[in-house]
Design a protein around this motif. Structure first.
Motif, PDB file in Angstrom:
ATOM      1  N   UNK A 193      51.478  33.054  54.300  1.00 54.61           N
ATOM      2  CA  UNK A 193      52.659  32.500  54.939  1.00 54.61           C
ATOM      3  C   UNK A 193      52.558  31.024  55.259  1.00 54.61           C
ATOM      4  N   UNK A 194      51.557  30.332  54.691  1.00 55.81           N
ATOM      5  CA  UNK A 194      51.349  28.915  54.969  1.00 55.81           C
ATOM      6  C   UNK A 194      52.069  28.046  53.956  1.00 55.81           C
ATOM      7  N   UNK A 195      52.531  26.912  54.419  1.00 51.83           N
ATOM      8  CA  UNK A 195      53.102  25.894  53.542  1.00 51.83           C
ATOM      9  C   UNK A 195      52.471  24.551  53.894  1.00 51.83           C
ATOM     10  N   UNK A 196      52.358  23.707  52.893  1.00 54.95           N
ATOM     11  CA  UNK A 196      51.902  22.335  53.157  1.00 54.95           C
ATOM     12  C   UNK A 196      52.972  21.593  53.947  1.00 54.95           C
ATOM     13  N   UNK A 197      54.206  21.766  53.541  1.00 58.30           N
ATOM     14  CA  UNK A 197      55.363  21.101  54.144  1.00 58.30           C
ATOM     15  C   UNK A 197      55.795  21.863  55.391  1.00 58.30           C
ATOM     16  N   UNK A 198      55.634  21.221  56.556  1.00 57.40           N
ATOM     17  CA  UNK A 198      56.082  21.849  57.805  1.00 57.40           C
ATOM     18  C   UNK A 198      57.578  22.142  57.787  1.00 57.40           C
TER      19      UNK A 198
END
Length: 298
Positions: free
Chosen positions: A112-117
């Motif tokens: 569920x992680x993204x580089x882009x907040x």
């Protein structure tokens, strides 16, 4: 040609003066507030909300990519002023926005992680973007300054320090206003939130319908003259994401240079300003296919 004070070119005096005028307008509104009728307060509040989004997406945004001044202390002062004007740290926005360009609205990995907040896919389902109204009104509450400061780490220690100082400065500025006239701060707080929401709405349609896997099509552009004149060419958003350091005055020229490549890639163009992107029928969720899951972020 750049002047002795400005970094890039003399056209940057436009956003500089607009930024100063916006800050002055906030001060004027504070001074005028006791004499305003309730309906005048409402109209001024709405104008204030739109101006917050406008500043974030034009003056503040261009300042991040191409600081206006040669001298660091002038950039620091301008950053503090912008922070007080819109109600949050410009230095922190700098870091978050650079992450935005690193991830370019990337889709979440298995964790569920993204580089882009700011990714519109982070809270979406089935490979689709999040519902526009959820994104618009909930994004404000998802920001975690402590998490962002930790993410800055030792490599961005100077920016993190500036962000802390700006947050303290913003808190002190509005604390003084609160002491002088608490009604003004309480009344304007919902309008500030509305301005942040309008900025999120703007950001949503700068990318909704774009292709996260094709750099030339990462962004969604709109070429209305009035919008681009008043928002400092923010409509050229596909071009901006493809060449983030290109100066705001060079966007029309960059569009002409990329036109054929964009056509082949199917870069999306909408007719209304980004904040009114929901009016463009080509962006109906039923017409946009979901993207496949993104590979795990290392």
């Amino acid at each position: 040609m750049p002047s002795a004070t400005l970094t890039r070119n003399r056209w940057d005096w436009i956003p500089v003066m607009l930024g100063v005028l916006h800050f002055a307008a906030v001060l004027w509104l504070f001074v005028a507030f006791p004499a305003l009728a309730w309906w005048q307060v409402g109209l001024c509040g709405l104008a204030y909300a739109v101006a917050v989004s406008w500043n974030i997406n034009s003056i503040s945004h261009n300042f991040i990519h191409n600081p206006y001044f040669r001298q660091r202390w002038l950039n620091a002062c301008f950053s503090f002023m912008l922070s007080a004007t819109v109600g949050f740290s410009q230095a922190m926005y700098d870091f978050v926005h650079m992450r935005h360009h690193s991830g370019n609205m990337d889709r979440p990995d298995d964790g569920g992680r993204t580089i882009d907040y700011l990714s519109i896919y982070k809270h979406g389902r089935g490979g689709r973007a999040e519902n526009v109204w959820h994104y618009t009104f909930l994004s404000y509450f998802r920001d975690d300054p402590a998490e962002i400061l930790r993410a800055m780490g030792p490599r961005r220690a100077g920016l993190a320090l500036q962000a802390k100082l700006e947050m303290a400065g913003v808190a002190a500025f509005y604390l003084v206003l609160l002491v002088l006239d608490w009604r003004f701060v309480v009344c304007m707080l919902p309008f500030n939130y509305l301005g942040q929401c309008l900025s999120s709405l703007n950001g949503y349609y700068e990318h909704f319908g774009g292709d996260p896997d094709r750099p030339i099509a990462w962004g969604v552009s709109t070429y209305g003259r009035l919008y681009n004149w008043t928002w400092l060419n923010n409509g050229y958003h596909a071009e901006h994401h493809y060449r983030p350091k290109a100066h705001w005055t060079r966007m029309p020229e960059l569009r002409r240079a990329l036109a054929e490549e964009q056509r082949r890639a199917g870069t999306r163009v909408i007719w209304p300003p980004h904040a009114l992107g929901f009016l463009d029928r080509s962006l109906s969720p039923r017409r946009l296919p979901p993207f496949p899951p993104q590979k795990e972020i290392l």
